[in-house]
Structures are given as C-alpha cells and as structure tokens.
Design a protein around this motif. Structure first.
Motif, PDB file in Angstrom:
ATOM      1  N   LYS A  37       0.835  -1.187   0.000  1.00  0.00           N
ATOM      2  CA  LYS A  37       0.000   0.000   0.000  1.00  0.00           C
ATOM      3  C   LYS A  37       0.875   1.243   0.000  1.00  0.00           C
ATOM      4  O   LYS A  37       1.816   1.363   0.766  1.00  0.00           O
ATOM      5  N   ALA A  38       0.515   2.200  -0.881  1.00  0.00           N
ATOM      6  CA  ALA A  38       1.334   3.400  -1.017  1.00  0.00           C
ATOM      7  C   ALA A  38       1.119   4.372   0.134  1.00  0.00           C
ATOM      8  O   ALA A  38       1.993   5.179   0.438  1.00  0.00           O
ATOM      9  N   ILE A  39      -0.049   4.294   0.783  1.00  0.00           N
ATOM     10  CA  ILE A  39      -0.339   5.231   1.870  1.00  0.00           C
ATOM     11  C   ILE A  39      -1.187   4.545   2.928  1.00  0.00           C
ATOM     12  O   ILE A  39      -2.030   3.693   2.615  1.00  0.00           O
ATOM     13  N   TYR A  75      -4.930  11.500   0.243  1.00  0.00           N
ATOM     14  CA  TYR A  75      -4.472  11.193  -1.099  1.00  0.00           C
ATOM     15  C   TYR A  75      -2.948  11.270  -1.177  1.00  0.00           C
ATOM     16  O   TYR A  75      -2.344  12.220  -0.672  1.00  0.00           O
ATOM     17  N   HIS A  76      -2.359  10.277  -1.820  1.00  0.00           N
ATOM     18  CA  HIS A  76      -0.922  10.269  -2.098  1.00  0.00           C
ATOM     19  C   HIS A  76      -0.760  10.567  -3.588  1.00  0.00           C
ATOM     20  O   HIS A  76      -1.291   9.831  -4.432  1.00  0.00           O
ATOM     21  N   LEU A  77      -0.029  11.633  -3.905  1.00  0.00           N
ATOM     22  CA  LEU A  77       0.080  12.077  -5.289  1.00  0.00           C
ATOM     23  C   LEU A  77       1.534  12.068  -5.762  1.00  0.00           C
ATOM     24  O   LEU A  77       2.458  12.272  -4.961  1.00  0.00           O
ATOM     25  N   ARG A  78       1.675  11.866  -7.068  1.00  0.00           N
ATOM     26  CA  ARG A  78       2.977  12.000  -7.711  1.00  0.00           C
ATOM     27  C   ARG A  78       2.742  12.564  -9.109  1.00  0.00           C
ATOM     28  O   ARG A  78       1.881  12.071  -9.839  1.00  0.00           O
ATOM     29  N   ASP A  79       3.500  13.611  -9.452  1.00  0.00           N
ATOM     30  CA  ASP A  79       3.348  14.284 -10.750  1.00  0.00           C
ATOM     31  C   ASP A  79       1.915  14.739 -10.981  1.00  0.00           C
ATOM     32  O   ASP A  79       1.378  14.657 -12.094  1.00  0.00           O
ATOM     33  N   GLY A  80       1.270  15.202  -9.904  1.00  0.00           N
ATOM     34  CA  GLY A  80      -0.075  15.751 -10.016  1.00  0.00           C
ATOM     35  C   GLY A  80      -1.196  14.745 -10.050  1.00  0.00           C
ATOM     36  O   GLY A  80      -2.374  15.118 -10.075  1.00  0.00           O
ATOM     37  N   GLN A  81      -0.861  13.445 -10.045  1.00  0.00           N
ATOM     38  CA  GLN A  81      -1.877  12.397 -10.126  1.00  0.00           C
ATOM     39  C   GLN A  81      -1.927  11.589  -8.828  1.00  0.00           C
ATOM     40  O   GLN A  81      -0.907  11.404  -8.163  1.00  0.00           O
ATOM     41  N   ILE A  82      -3.112  11.103  -8.489  1.00  0.00           N
ATOM     42  CA  ILE A  82      -3.284  10.294  -7.282  1.00  0.00           C
ATOM     43  C   ILE A  82      -2.833   8.862  -7.565  1.00  0.00           C
ATOM     44  O   ILE A  82      -3.304   8.229  -8.514  1.00  0.00           O
ATOM     45  N   ILE A  83      -1.919   8.363  -6.728  1.00  0.00           N
ATOM     46  CA  ILE A  83      -1.462   6.978  -6.889  1.00  0.00           C
ATOM     47  C   ILE A  83      -2.061   6.061  -5.826  1.00  0.00           C
ATOM     48  O   ILE A  83      -2.020   4.840  -5.977  1.00  0.00           O
ATOM     49  N   ASP A  84      -2.608   6.638  -4.762  1.00  0.00           N
ATOM     50  CA  ASP A  84      -3.280   5.835  -3.742  1.00  0.00           C
ATOM     51  C   ASP A  84      -4.111   6.767  -2.869  1.00  0.00           C
ATOM     52  O   ASP A  84      -3.840   7.976  -2.786  1.00  0.00           O
ATOM     53  N   ALA A  85      -5.124   6.215  -2.225  1.00  0.00           N
ATOM     54  CA  ALA A  85      -6.000   7.031  -1.375  1.00  0.00           C
ATOM     55  C   ALA A  85      -6.615   6.165  -0.292  1.00  0.00           C
ATOM     56  O   ALA A  85      -6.796   4.958  -0.465  1.00  0.00           O
ATOM     57  N   ARG A  86      -6.919   6.783   0.822  1.00  0.00           N
ATOM     58  CA  ARG A  86      -7.598   6.126   1.934  1.00  0.00           C
ATOM     59  C   ARG A  86      -8.680   7.078   2.458  1.00  0.00           C
ATOM     60  O   ARG A  86      -8.467   8.279   2.566  1.00  0.00           O
ATOM     61  N   THR A  87      -9.846   6.523   2.800  1.00  0.00           N
ATOM     62  CA  THR A  87     -10.929   7.311   3.397  1.00  0.00           C
ATOM     63  C   THR A  87     -11.382   6.637   4.676  1.00  0.00           C
ATOM     64  O   THR A  87     -11.623   5.432   4.698  1.00  0.00           O
ATOM     65  N   THR A  88     -11.488   7.434   5.729  1.00  0.00           N
ATOM     66  CA  THR A  88     -11.927   6.908   7.021  1.00  0.00           C
ATOM     67  C   THR A  88     -13.051   7.792   7.557  1.00  0.00           C
ATOM     68  O   THR A  88     -13.049   9.008   7.329  1.00  0.00           O
ATOM     69  N   PRO A  89     -14.034   7.226   8.255  1.00  0.00           N
ATOM     70  CA  PRO A  89     -15.149   8.033   8.765  1.00  0.00           C
ATOM     71  C   PRO A  89     -14.816   8.703  10.094  1.00  0.00           C
ATOM     72  O   PRO A  89     -13.990   8.214  10.876  1.00  0.00           O
ATOM     73  N   LEU A  90     -15.451   9.814  10.335  1.00  0.00           N
ATOM     74  CA  LEU A  90     -15.372  10.536  11.605  1.00  0.00           C
ATOM     75  C   LEU A  90     -16.799  10.908  12.007  1.00  0.00           C
ATOM     76  O   LEU A  90     -17.534  11.511  11.220  1.00  0.00           O
ATOM     77  N   THR A  91     -17.196  10.549  13.207  1.00  0.00           N
ATOM     78  CA  THR A  91     -18.542  10.832  13.687  1.00  0.00           C
ATOM     79  C   THR A  91     -18.521  12.008  14.654  1.00  0.00           C
ATOM     80  O   THR A  91     -17.761  12.014  15.616  1.00  0.00           O
TER      81      THR A  91
END
Length: 244
Positions: free
Chosen positions: A20-22, A185-201
């Motif tokens: 995983k990149a991030i 979001y993890h980006l390289r050269d302006g593009q997203i190469i990996d992402a993670r989303t987590t909830p917050l209540t």
C-alpha cells in the motif's frame, strides 16, 4: 499527544513494508458534543512508502443552505431575495504538503472534489446563471467561512522523518453533527497513486443529545414547553424585581 505519536509511528513503520502506497488513521473517530463543547482538534497520522505529495480532505455531511439577500424597501433594510443550495458539504477543510494547485492537476481535483471550486456549490442554470450565480455562490462561501465550518487556509502536513506525517484539523464550537469523511491522497506528478478514506462521527451526547432528539421527534410539544418555561421565567423575574 506524545503517546499517540509513539503508537502511530510504531504501527506505520510495521506496515511500511506492505504494498500500500499510503496508510492513515485518526487519533479518535468520535467527536462528542456536550453542553460545554467549545470546539476540538482532530489529529491524523499517516505514512507513505514512496516519495510524493499528500492532500487530506475533511468533508462534513451534505445539507441544504439558504442564502438571503437584503435590500432597502421604503428606507427599511429587509430580505428581498433568497437562494437555496442543495447537497452542499456542511464542513470542508484541506491539509496539504504544498499549494494544491501546484501538487495536483485540475482534472484530479475536479474528479475527487478537492478545493472549493469542485465541491458542488454551482447552481443549476434554471435557478441562476453567469454573474448572478457567482454572486450567490460567493455569498454562500462568505457565510460558511465566517462560521468556521469552511476553512480557507490549508492546514499544514508535517513529515516526521522520510515516511511518517501528521496534521491537525480545527473543529469550531458550532460544528455540524453527522458522519464526516476524511480522505487522504498520495500524489505524484499531479496524479493520485493511492487514497484512503476513514469516517469521523460528530455527535451530541448526554442531556443535550436528549433535548435535541426530543425537539426533533416532538417539535410541537417542545415548542409548548419552551413557551411555558419562558413565561414562568419572566413571571419569576417580575416577582423578584418587584420585591426589590
């Protein structure tokens, strides 16, 4: 805070060898609003396993907003027009390792709703178009920025070594309740190469939560009780001042 830093650092170092990149997580997934709530800070830790940039977006649940426009009628200022925006984020804040216009492409930002221009504040042409639509949008943004629920300045992402990073988000005292999404979001050269989303209540608890629920479930009775309490308080105050 130091304990959290040590714990998260240990966990992310262990997972750095994975593909995983991030990776990212929050110090807490619940913000409890009590009677004395005056705001809070959300701490996020993360790790990247290769060079690049990082953007974190915190987005509150969508809701409708109504904007009023005032004008003079017979010398009196009053509301002369209104506009309703539908399905707008109730909270929006960004953290990044640099200016988002420089570390991400415009297509990337549009596709992932990153930045104020990409989060759905546009009005349908049937409601308003051109400069009129821009004026209504600017008015909505001013209101949300003034409330503290939209934050114009990007929060800073600090790297703790080569891979670990952390950032903090400020939640105002009037922060809306509901389920938030925290996207990293993890980006390289302006593009997203990996992402993670987590909830917050963000939730009301205790007596305030019970009053809030009662007011929404039994609005008519709540209104009657509020009027009775106001009348009794006024009568007691009148008696006290009359005796004085």
């Amino acid at each position: 805070m130091a304990i959290w830093a040590a714990v998260f650092s240990f966990l992310f170092v262990l997972t750095a060898k994975e593909t995983k990149a991030i990776e990212a997580d929050l110090s807490s997934h619940l913000v409890a609003i009590t009677a004395g709530f005056s705001g809070d800070r959300i701490l996020l830790f993360g790790s990247i396993n290769s060079p690049g940039e990082v953007i974190v977006v915190v987005r509150g649940p969508d809701t409708d907003f109504k904007v009023q426009r005032k004008g003079q009628v017979a010398g009196i200022w009053m509301n002369t027009a209104s506009m309703k925006f539908e399905s707008v984020p109730s909270f929006y804040s960004i953290a990044s390792t640099g200016p988002i216009e420089e570390i991400s492409s415009s297509a990337t930002r549009a596709l992932n709703a990153i930045g104020f221009d990409n989060i759905g504040l546009e009005l349908p042409v049937t409601k308003a178009a051109g400069k009129l639509a821009d004026d209504w949008k600017d008015a909505l943004l001013r209101n949300l920025l003034r409330s503290g629920n939209y934050q114009l300045e990007n929060a800073e992402i600090v790297f703790l070594g080569e891979h670990l990073f952390r950032t903090e988000f400020e939640l105002p005292a009037n922060v809306p309740t509901g389920t938030y999404s925290v996207s990293v979001y993890h980006l390289r050269d302006g593009q997203i190469i990996d992402a993670r989303t987590t909830p917050l209540t963000v939730s009301k608890i205790g007596v305030e939560a019970e009053i809030y629920d009662y007011a929404h479930l039994h609005s008519a009775m709540y209104g009657i009780i509020a009027i009775v309490v106001a009348l009794v308080s006024g009568w007691i105050g009148h008696l006290i001042f009359r005796k004085g």
